[in-house]
Design an enzyme around this catalytic site. Structure first.
Site, PDB file in Angstrom:
ATOM      1  N   THR A   1       0.773  -2.855   8.610  1.00 20.41           N
ATOM      2  CA  THR A   1      -0.438  -2.151   8.145  1.00 20.41           C
ATOM      3  C   THR A   1      -1.492  -2.205   9.241  1.00 20.41           C
ATOM      4  O   THR A   1      -1.643  -3.235   9.915  1.00 20.41           O
ATOM      5  CB  THR A   1      -0.978  -2.727   6.818  1.00 20.41           C
ATOM      6  OG1 THR A   1      -2.255  -2.119   6.553  1.00 20.41           O
ATOM      7  CG2 THR A   1      -1.131  -4.237   6.826  1.00 20.41           C
ATOM      8  N   SER A   2      -2.212  -1.086   9.399  1.00 25.45           N
ATOM      9  CA  SER A   2      -3.241  -1.019  10.445  1.00 25.45           C
ATOM     10  C   SER A   2      -4.478  -1.832  10.063  1.00 25.45           C
ATOM     11  O   SER A   2      -5.373  -2.014  10.885  1.00 25.45           O
ATOM     12  CB  SER A   2      -3.624   0.438  10.710  1.00 25.45           C
ATOM     13  OG  SER A   2      -4.065   1.034   9.506  1.00 25.45           O
TER      14      SER A   2
ATOM     15  N   HIS B   1      -1.653   1.248  -4.183  1.00 27.63           N
ATOM     16  CA  HIS B   1      -2.057   2.653  -4.062  1.00 27.63           C
ATOM     17  C   HIS B   1      -1.216   3.572  -4.939  1.00 27.63           C
ATOM     18  O   HIS B   1      -1.124   4.774  -4.676  1.00 27.63           O
ATOM     19  CB  HIS B   1      -1.979   3.103  -2.587  1.00 27.63           C
ATOM     20  CG  HIS B   1      -3.026   2.450  -1.722  1.00 27.63           C
ATOM     21  ND1 HIS B   1      -3.073   2.582  -0.357  1.00 27.63           N
ATOM     22  CD2 HIS B   1      -4.075   1.647  -2.045  1.00 27.63           C
ATOM     23  CE1 HIS B   1      -4.098   1.897   0.125  1.00 27.63           C
ATOM     24  NE2 HIS B   1      -4.717   1.312  -0.877  1.00 27.63           N
TER      25      HIS B   1
ATOM     26  N   GLN C   1       0.846  -1.197   0.000  1.00 23.22           N
ATOM     27  CA  GLN C   1       0.000   0.000   0.000  1.00 23.22           C
ATOM     28  C   GLN C   1       0.882   1.248   0.000  1.00 23.22           C
ATOM     29  O   GLN C   1       0.387   2.359  -0.047  1.00 23.22           O
ATOM     30  CB  GLN C   1      -0.880   0.017   1.250  1.00 23.22           C
ATOM     31  CG  GLN C   1      -1.844  -1.151   1.330  1.00 23.22           C
ATOM     32  CD  GLN C   1      -2.433  -1.295   2.724  1.00 23.22           C
ATOM     33  OE1 GLN C   1      -3.465  -0.711   3.044  1.00 23.22           O
ATOM     34  NE2 GLN C   1      -1.773  -2.051   3.571  1.00 23.22           N
TER      35      GLN C   1
ATOM     36  N   ASN D   1       3.407  -6.706  13.323  1.00 23.21           N
ATOM     37  CA  ASN D   1       3.001  -5.316  13.556  1.00 23.21           C
ATOM     38  C   ASN D   1       3.459  -4.876  14.942  1.00 23.21           C
ATOM     39  O   ASN D   1       3.582  -5.698  15.852  1.00 23.21           O
ATOM     40  CB  ASN D   1       1.472  -5.174  13.442  1.00 23.21           C
ATOM     41  CG  ASN D   1       1.053  -3.731  13.210  1.00 23.21           C
ATOM     42  OD1 ASN D   1       1.312  -2.854  14.027  1.00 23.21           O
ATOM     43  ND2 ASN D   1       0.409  -3.479  12.083  1.00 23.21           N
TER      44      ASN D   1
HETATM   45  P1  OAD Z   1      -1.085   2.944   8.829  1.00 18.18           P
HETATM   46  O1  OAD Z   1      -0.325   4.180   9.152  1.00 18.18           O
HETATM   47  O2  OAD Z   1      -2.556   3.004   8.903  1.00 18.18           O
HETATM   48  O3  OAD Z   1      -0.604   1.758   9.778  1.00 18.18           O
HETATM   49  C1  OAD Z   1       0.750   1.552  10.054  1.00 18.18           C
HETATM   50  C2  OAD Z   1       0.850   0.329  10.948  1.00 18.18           C
HETATM   51  O4  OAD Z   1       2.218   0.012  11.080  1.00 18.18           O
HETATM   52  C3  OAD Z   1       0.286   0.516  12.349  1.00 18.18           C
HETATM   53  O5  OAD Z   1      -0.594  -0.567  12.650  1.00 18.18           O
HETATM   54  C4  OAD Z   1       1.516   0.486  13.256  1.00 18.18           C
HETATM   55  O6  OAD Z   1       1.258  -0.161  14.488  1.00 18.18           O
HETATM   56  C5  OAD Z   1       2.480  -0.341  12.430  1.00 18.18           C
HETATM   57  N1  OAD Z   1       3.907  -0.083  12.645  1.00 18.18           N
HETATM   58  C6  OAD Z   1       4.536   1.086  12.931  1.00 18.18           C
HETATM   59  N2  OAD Z   1       5.857   0.933  12.968  1.00 18.18           N
HETATM   60  C7  OAD Z   1       6.106  -0.371  12.694  1.00 18.18           C
HETATM   61  C8  OAD Z   1       7.294  -1.165  12.562  1.00 18.18           C
HETATM   62  N3  OAD Z   1       8.519  -0.645  12.710  1.00 18.18           N
HETATM   63  N4  OAD Z   1       7.155  -2.477  12.273  1.00 18.18           N
HETATM   64  C9  OAD Z   1       5.928  -3.040  12.120  1.00 18.18           C
HETATM   65  N5  OAD Z   1       4.785  -2.345  12.229  1.00 18.18           N
HETATM   66  C10 OAD Z   1       4.861  -1.035  12.505  1.00 18.18           C
HETATM   67  O7  OAD Z   1      -0.573   2.519   7.382  1.00 18.18           O
HETATM   68  P2  OAD Z   1      -1.313   1.630   6.279  1.00 18.18           P
HETATM   69  O8  OAD Z   1      -1.973   0.474   6.906  1.00 18.18           O
HETATM   70  O9  OAD Z   1      -0.315   1.399   5.229  1.00 18.18           O
HETATM   71  O10 OAD Z   1      -3.867   5.379   1.858  1.00 18.18           O
HETATM   72  O11 OAD Z   1      -2.406   2.634   5.761  1.00 18.18           O
HETATM   73  C11 OAD Z   1      -3.233   2.226   4.707  1.00 18.18           C
HETATM   74  C12 OAD Z   1      -3.578   3.403   3.855  1.00 18.18           C
HETATM   75  O12 OAD Z   1      -4.165   4.428   4.654  1.00 18.18           O
HETATM   76  C13 OAD Z   1      -2.389   4.107   3.209  1.00 18.18           C
HETATM   77  O13 OAD Z   1      -1.957   3.469   2.034  1.00 18.18           O
HETATM   78  C14 OAD Z   1      -2.918   5.472   2.943  1.00 18.18           C
HETATM   79  C15 OAD Z   1      -3.594   5.705   4.274  1.00 18.18           C
HETATM   80  O14 OAD Z   1      -4.568   6.639   4.334  1.00 18.18           O
HETATM   81  C16 OAD Z   1      -4.163   6.475   1.145  1.00 18.18           C
HETATM   82  O15 OAD Z   1      -3.595   7.549   1.285  1.00 18.18           O
HETATM   83  C17 OAD Z   1      -5.216   6.238   0.111  1.00 18.18           C
END
Ligand code: OAD
Length: 261
Positions: free
Chosen positions: A204-205, A135, A117, A229
């Site tokens: 990913t969240s 994305h 993503q 995560n």
């Molecule tokens: P998020 O920012 O929603 O989630 C990031 C996740 O990574 C969280 O669950 C954290 O706990 C975890 N995390 C942080 N640091 C970490 C590490 N070092 N190792 C493992 N996990 C870690 O990001 P996405 O799930 O990618 O879309 O978000 C999905 C979409 O929402 C993005 O592509 C973007 C956003 O809005 C658009 O802009 C359309």
């Protein structure tokens, strides 16, 4: 690392490359968390609350076609700021481990698809080959009239909103809220999810669809599913194993279990 993590990693390694058999069909879904250790801000996540993008910025005024229509200058300035951040960042140990894992799996008769993503291109820069950008990419921009893609220079645009060679507005080649994901990316995901044997959800969240639903499709296909995560997510109870920790630590430790290929 939690005390039980080495045992879980051994189990995962045995699923990835069962003894006397070819390696598995592997799919990996990544999100912003895998790039956090490269210094890029995630969108959400309680542990890093102070540092998350959607804490400081409003997606509705920055990441929708309507927002761009209303204020292309503000939106393109924000995306250019993020683009320059992505270009300045370097792939971290998590990205590099996934690239090595891909070479190991494909070299042992398995298949490997990395669905991301992330728009930062760090997986490709780390050496991953079969990357599906769900994305889009912030590194490429698109003419709003002709659809032609271009890669802007590594410095900031000279004026905002930036214009294409055709004289129309340029926009980042990312998927905004309310837009369809690229058809080819969805098709690649659907195709792989039918036969996946080991599925990882990393950093990913799991709140943004359709990617958040992939793990359920993988479960339905009978795959062994794993989440890596920093904290709990809505899919933590739906996977076979969940590992709490930083991807940049866990993934190299997984490779060790595979003999450090
Ligand atoms: P998020 O920012 O929603 O989630 C990031 C996740 O990574 C969280 O669950 C954290 O706990 C975890 N995390 C942080 N640091 C970490 C590490 N070092 N190792 C493992 N996990 C870690 O990001 P996405 O799930 O990618 O879309 O978000 C999905 C979409 O929402 C993005 O592509 C973007 C956003 O809005 C658009 O802009 C359309």
């Amino acid at each position: 690392m939690q005390p039980q993590t080495p045992d879980i990693l051994r189990l995962i390694a045995s699923k990835l490359c069962p003894p006397n058999s070819r390696a598995a069909h592997v799919m990996v879904l990544t999100g912003a968390g895998i790039s956090a250790e490269s210094g890029l801000r995630t969108f959400r996540g309680s542990e890093r609350d102070m540092f998350t993008l959607w804490k400081d910025f409003d997606p509705q005024t920055l990441a929708t076609p309507e927002a761009f229509g209303r204020d292309p200058e503000m939106v393109s300035r924000w995306y250019d700021w993020r683009r320059l951040g992505c270009l300045a960042a370097e792939p971290n140990a998590g990205h590099l481990a996934l690239a090595r894992l891909e070479r190991f799996i494909t070299g042992n008769g398995g298949s490997f698809t990395l669905l991301t993503q992330n728009v930062d291109r760090l997986h490709q820069r780390a050496g991953s080959r079969n990357v599906v950008e769900l994305h889009g990419s912030i590194i490429e921009w698109r003419c709003t009239r002709t659809g032609m893609l271009s890669t802007p220079p590594t410095t900031a645009f000279e004026s905002f909103p930036p214009k294409s060679a055709a004289g129309a507005l340029l926009r980042p080649n990312v998927v905004w809220f309310g837009e369809m994901l690229p058809e080819a990316a969805l098709a690649a995901a659907a195709d792989g999810l039918e036969r996946v044997e080991v599925f990882f959800s990393i950093g990913t969240s799991s709140v943004v669809y359709p990617a958040a639903g992939f793990v359920h499709q993988a479960n339905a296909a009978g795959a062994f599913t794993v989440e890596i995560n920093a904290e709990d997510t809505p899919i933590s109870r739906a996977v076979d194993r969940t590992i709490r920790g930083a991807a940049g630590t866990i993934l190299p430790a997984l490779l060790q279990q595979l003999g450090n290929p």
